[in-house]
Design an enzyme around this catalytic site. Structure first.
Site, PDB file in Angstrom:
ATOM      1  N   HIS A   1      -0.221  -8.513   5.158  1.00  0.00           N
ATOM      2  CA  HIS A   1       0.982  -7.909   4.576  1.00  0.00           C
ATOM      3  C   HIS A   1       1.257  -6.495   5.102  1.00  0.00           C
ATOM      4  CE1 HIS A   1       0.607 -10.845   0.925  1.00  0.00           C
ATOM      5  NE2 HIS A   1       1.115 -11.416   1.986  1.00  0.00           N
TER       6      HIS A   1
ATOM      7  N   ARG B   1       2.375   5.940  -2.057  1.00  0.00           N
ATOM      8  CA  ARG B   1       1.222   5.041  -1.849  1.00  0.00           C
ATOM      9  C   ARG B   1       0.378   5.555  -0.669  1.00  0.00           C
ATOM     10  NH1 ARG B   1       3.733   3.917  -5.352  1.00  0.00           N
ATOM     11  NH2 ARG B   1       2.004   5.030  -6.262  1.00  0.00           N
TER      12      ARG B   1
ATOM     13  N   ASN C   1      -4.020  -6.691   1.141  1.00  0.00           N
ATOM     14  CA  ASN C   1      -3.877  -5.282   0.767  1.00  0.00           C
ATOM     15  C   ASN C   1      -3.345  -4.446   1.917  1.00  0.00           C
ATOM     16  OD1 ASN C   1      -4.834  -6.009  -1.660  1.00  0.00           O
ATOM     17  ND2 ASN C   1      -6.877  -5.137  -1.399  1.00  0.00           N
TER      18      ASN C   1
HETATM   19  P1  NAD Z   1      -2.249  -9.202  -7.783  1.00  0.00           P
HETATM   20  O1  NAD Z   1      -2.030  -7.807  -8.243  1.00  0.00           O
HETATM   21  O2  NAD Z   1      -1.150 -10.187  -7.947  1.00  0.00           O
HETATM   22  O3  NAD Z   1      -3.532  -9.775  -8.546  1.00  0.00           O
HETATM   23  C1  NAD Z   1      -4.728  -9.029  -8.624  1.00  0.00           C
HETATM   24  C2  NAD Z   1      -5.799  -9.918  -9.208  1.00  0.00           C
HETATM   25  O4  NAD Z   1      -7.005  -9.163  -9.192  1.00  0.00           O
HETATM   26  C3  NAD Z   1      -5.543 -10.312 -10.682  1.00  0.00           C
HETATM   27  O5  NAD Z   1      -5.734 -11.713 -10.836  1.00  0.00           O
HETATM   28  C4  NAD Z   1      -6.589  -9.504 -11.464  1.00  0.00           C
HETATM   29  O6  NAD Z   1      -7.088 -10.203 -12.573  1.00  0.00           O
HETATM   30  C5  NAD Z   1      -7.677  -9.323 -10.424  1.00  0.00           C
HETATM   31  N1  NAD Z   1      -8.506  -8.114 -10.631  1.00  0.00           N
HETATM   32  C6  NAD Z   1      -8.160  -6.933 -11.200  1.00  0.00           C
HETATM   33  N2  NAD Z   1      -9.206  -6.081 -11.191  1.00  0.00           N
HETATM   34  C7  NAD Z   1     -10.236  -6.747 -10.594  1.00  0.00           C
HETATM   35  C8  NAD Z   1     -11.581  -6.406 -10.275  1.00  0.00           C
HETATM   36  N3  NAD Z   1     -12.106  -5.205 -10.584  1.00  0.00           N
HETATM   37  N4  NAD Z   1     -12.363  -7.338  -9.665  1.00  0.00           N
HETATM   38  C9  NAD Z   1     -11.865  -8.574  -9.366  1.00  0.00           C
HETATM   39  N5  NAD Z   1     -10.604  -8.950  -9.641  1.00  0.00           N
HETATM   40  C10 NAD Z   1      -9.787  -8.045 -10.229  1.00  0.00           C
HETATM   41  O7  NAD Z   1      -2.726  -9.116  -6.282  1.00  0.00           O
HETATM   42  P2  NAD Z   1      -2.436 -10.017  -5.024  1.00  0.00           P
HETATM   43  O8  NAD Z   1      -2.758 -11.439  -5.346  1.00  0.00           O
HETATM   44  O9  NAD Z   1      -3.155  -9.344  -3.909  1.00  0.00           O
HETATM   45  O10 NAD Z   1      -0.852  -9.912  -4.767  1.00  0.00           O
HETATM   46  C11 NAD Z   1      -0.149  -8.670  -4.889  1.00  0.00           C
HETATM   47  C12 NAD Z   1       0.640  -8.226  -3.683  1.00  0.00           C
HETATM   48  O11 NAD Z   1       0.937  -6.829  -3.854  1.00  0.00           O
HETATM   49  C13 NAD Z   1      -0.131  -8.341  -2.381  1.00  0.00           C
HETATM   50  O12 NAD Z   1       0.709  -8.940  -1.455  1.00  0.00           O
HETATM   51  C14 NAD Z   1      -0.417  -6.915  -1.922  1.00  0.00           C
HETATM   52  O13 NAD Z   1       0.024  -6.681  -0.599  1.00  0.00           O
HETATM   53  C15 NAD Z   1       0.408  -6.002  -2.816  1.00  0.00           C
HETATM   54  N6  NAD Z   1      -0.444  -4.918  -3.418  1.00  0.00           N
HETATM   55  C16 NAD Z   1      -1.395  -4.300  -2.635  1.00  0.00           C
HETATM   56  C17 NAD Z   1      -2.208  -3.320  -3.188  1.00  0.00           C
HETATM   57  C18 NAD Z   1      -3.261  -2.663  -2.291  1.00  0.00           C
HETATM   58  O14 NAD Z   1      -3.095  -2.610  -1.093  1.00  0.00           O
HETATM   59  N7  NAD Z   1      -4.379  -2.177  -2.853  1.00  0.00           N
HETATM   60  C19 NAD Z   1      -2.056  -2.950  -4.525  1.00  0.00           C
HETATM   61  C20 NAD Z   1      -1.065  -3.593  -5.300  1.00  0.00           C
HETATM   62  C21 NAD Z   1      -0.259  -4.585  -4.709  1.00  0.00           C
END
Ligand code: NAD
Length: 237
Positions: free
Chosen positions: A107, A58, A90
């Site tokens: 987080h 990651r 994130n």
């Molecule tokens: P989640 O993955 O549970 O949900 C993501 C949400 O974003 C979904 O409801 C989806 O429909 C929506 N989505 C997808 N593409 C989109 C777009 N282009 N525009 C708007 N919405 C969109 O995410 P969460 O609620 O943040 O929980 C997941 C946990 O996993 C968090 O605690 C996080 O720390 C971790 N995580 C982080 C990352 C990162 O840092 N980028 C990536 C994956 C997971």
């Protein structure tokens, strides 16, 4: 500048258009891994190597992705209003690279690693820090092993009192790209509602806590947010 107080909470969805995969969109798997195998203290105790390699991958990915229009739009919002608290679930650094300052990473963060002995964190993103071998701290006399500086499931999120203080006194609470499954983040909208704030959701689909929001925009954050930020900015008085 106005006195309006704004809190934005972002989730994995805001980084999806940058090529960082979300978590809930993939049947509860994060990059093909079950969350309990890579994102819990138990997983680290059971097989630290698996967890370490997952997070090193990651961390390397950060070098390949770029912020998208949604990250930049939120940086614009911060530049137009005096009181914007940006809280993210994130662990990537795309808000900072999109121009945002003072981002609360509830987080944790991929860029930093945490000493297992002292709890101190340090930025470790040099090429030699991104291989699959364990790394050791620079803070202890006898260097200790570093762990990912991530709040795993079952651990307490960071800066919660600062987050609650901001949410409980805000006028506008905006959530972007979050499925509403992860607590306590999913509860913040209720705290904002209790305080009488206007609550807005921008998400690709209706999340499980959609009923809690007063205004909902369904679609891609990278397309919707630049326009919404312009609207909020022009109606800011
Ligand atoms: P989640 O993955 O549970 O949900 C993501 C949400 O974003 C979904 O409801 C989806 O429909 C929506 N989505 C997808 N593409 C989109 C777009 N282009 N525009 C708007 N919405 C969109 O995410 P969460 O609620 O943040 O929980 C997941 C946990 O996993 C968090 O605690 C996080 O720390 C971790 N995580 C982080 C990352 C990162 O840092 N980028 C990536 C994956 C997971």
């Amino acid at each position: 500048m106005t006195e309006k107080r704004i809190v934005v909470l972002t989730g994995a969805g805001i980084s999806a258009e940058s090529g960082v995969r979300t978590f809930r969109d993939n049947n509860g798997l994060w990059e093909e891994h079950a969350v309990e195998d890579v994102a819990t203290p138990r997983a680290w105790l059971r097989d630290a190597g698996v967890v370490w390699r997952f997070y090193q991958a990651r961390r390397r990915q950060l070098l390949e992705v770029e912020p998208n229009g949604a990250h930049v739009a939120l940086a614009n919002l911060q530049s137009k209003f005096e009181h914007v608290t940006l809280v993210t679930q994130n662990v990537d650094d795309l808000h900072e690279r999109g121009g945002s300052t003072e981002v609360i990473h509830m987080h944790g963060e991929l860029r930093t690693l945490r000493c297992e002995a002292s709890g101190r964190n340090e930025v470790r993103m040099q090429t030699q820090d991104l291989a699959d071998d364990f790394l050791f701290c620079t803070c202890c006399e006898l260097p200790s092993r570093l762990r990912p500086d991530i709040v795993w499931f079952g651990e307490v999120p960071m800066q919660m009192s600062e987050i609650y203080n901001a949410v409980e006194s805000c006028d506008l609470f905006i959530v972007v790209g979050s499925s509403g499954h992860v607590y306590p983040a999913a509860n913040l909208v209720h705290a904002a509602n209790q305080n009488g704030a206007h609550t807005v959701l921008v998400n690709l689909e209706h999340p499980i806590n959609a009923d809690a929001f007063k205004e909902i925009h369904i679609g891609k954050a990278g397309e919707l947010l630049p326009r919404l930020v312009e609207e909020w900015t022009s109606n800011r008085s």
